[in-house]
Design an enzyme around this catalytic site. Structure first.
Site, PDB file in Angstrom:
ATOM      1  N   ASP A 104      40.304   0.686  65.151  1.00 54.59           N
ATOM      2  CA  ASP A 104      40.034   0.757  63.710  1.00 54.59           C
ATOM      3  C   ASP A 104      41.092  -0.030  62.938  1.00 54.59           C
ATOM      4  O   ASP A 104      42.204  -0.228  63.434  1.00 54.59           O
ATOM      5  CB  ASP A 104      40.108   2.201  63.213  1.00 54.59           C
TER       6      ASP A 104
HETATM    7  N1  URA Z   1      39.486   6.211  68.302  1.00 58.23           N
HETATM    8  C1  URA Z   1      39.532   6.101  66.963  1.00 58.23           C
HETATM    9  O1  URA Z   1      39.169   7.008  66.255  1.00 58.23           O
HETATM   10  N2  URA Z   1      39.980   4.955  66.455  1.00 58.23           N
HETATM   11  C2  URA Z   1      40.427   3.930  67.185  1.00 58.23           C
HETATM   12  O2  URA Z   1      40.840   2.918  66.640  1.00 58.23           O
HETATM   13  C3  URA Z   1      40.379   4.055  68.583  1.00 58.23           C
HETATM   14  C4  URA Z   1      39.904   5.212  69.117  1.00 58.23           C
END
Ligand code: URA
Length: 235
Positions: A104
């Site tokens: 993310d």
């Molecule tokens: N899980 C999440 O919620 N975000 C990420 O970036 C990776 C795994």
């Protein structure tokens, strides 16, 4: 058959515009004949392509890891946001590498890139179960009931069922989470389903690889030994 200029860029001898000048200078030969036209079609498997007298091997397999900082989206392009591609040095960006899975925008940590499409798909396949380890700081405290719920396989608030995962409380509002899948916002949503809000998330490991001393925002290519190990892990 592929274009000569594309092949030369993939070999890493220079950017598109540098390759144009290299060709103009007459430094490239195809089967012994100087070739200045980048648009000409070549077959690297059958023809001998030399640059300054040295034979070119063609596209080499590249696998690299980035210590992703927050604030960059995992995408090859985006109209509004800065992308992880902007963090790659030009010699790597030229190798046609793509991010493996996604982190993310606000997540930090280990993000792999490769130009090997087969390896990329194996690494993100839930069937291969490559474990990913995250460190999370969160509101609320993880309990033994949460640990069990993760191990049993959580159902997220929207009904999505997750595979068994490991939750390890490591301090007040701090946990380590290991998952073998890569669903959208997976860790954040898993924690939310148990009433915990993730405040900070960092991927520390993917399979046999860990960030080690790689500084935030830095990139490095994997060694041949690391690539072999990774390859074996998701065979
Ligand atoms: N899980 C999440 O919620 N975000 C990420 O970036 C990776 C795994």
């Amino acid at each position: 058959m592929e274009r000569l200029d594309k092949f030369l860029v993939e070999c890493g001898i220079g950017s598109r515009s540098q390759v144009k000048n290299i060709l103009k200078s007459g430094a490239v030969t195809v089967d012994g004949v100087v070739q200045k036209d980048g648009a000409v079609k070549i077959d690297p498997g059958k023809q001998e392509i030399l640059y300054a007298g040295e034979a070119l091997q063609g596209k080499r397999r590249v696998v690299a890891m980035l210590h992703k900082p927050a604030g960059f989206v995992t995408a090859t392009e985006d109209k509004q946001e800065r992308t992880v591609m902007e963090l790659l040095p030009p010699e790597l960006a030229r190798q046609d590498i793509k991010p493996v899975g996604r982190l993310d925008k606000e997540t930090e940590g280990l993000l792999l890139f490769t130009n090997d499409g087969d390896l990329l798909h194996r690494l993100i396949s839930p069937k291969k179960e490559v474990p990913k380890v995250y460190y999370a700081r969160h509101e609320g405290q993880a309990t033994q009931d949460d640990v069990k719920a993760f191990a049993d396989g959580l159902t997220l608030r929207d009904g999505t069922v997750c595979r068994s995962a490991a939750l390890e409380p490591i301090g007040a509002g701090e946990s380590r989470i290991t998952v073998c899948e890569g669903k959208y916002h997976q860790v954040r949503r898993m924690m939310a389903s148990r009433g915990m809000t993730v405040l900070y998330l960092k991927r520390e490991r993917e399979g046999c690889l860990e960030l080690g001393a790689l500084a935030l925002g830095e990139v490095r290519e994997l060694t041949a030994r690391e690539i072999t190990e990774l390859d074996n892990e998701c065979r």
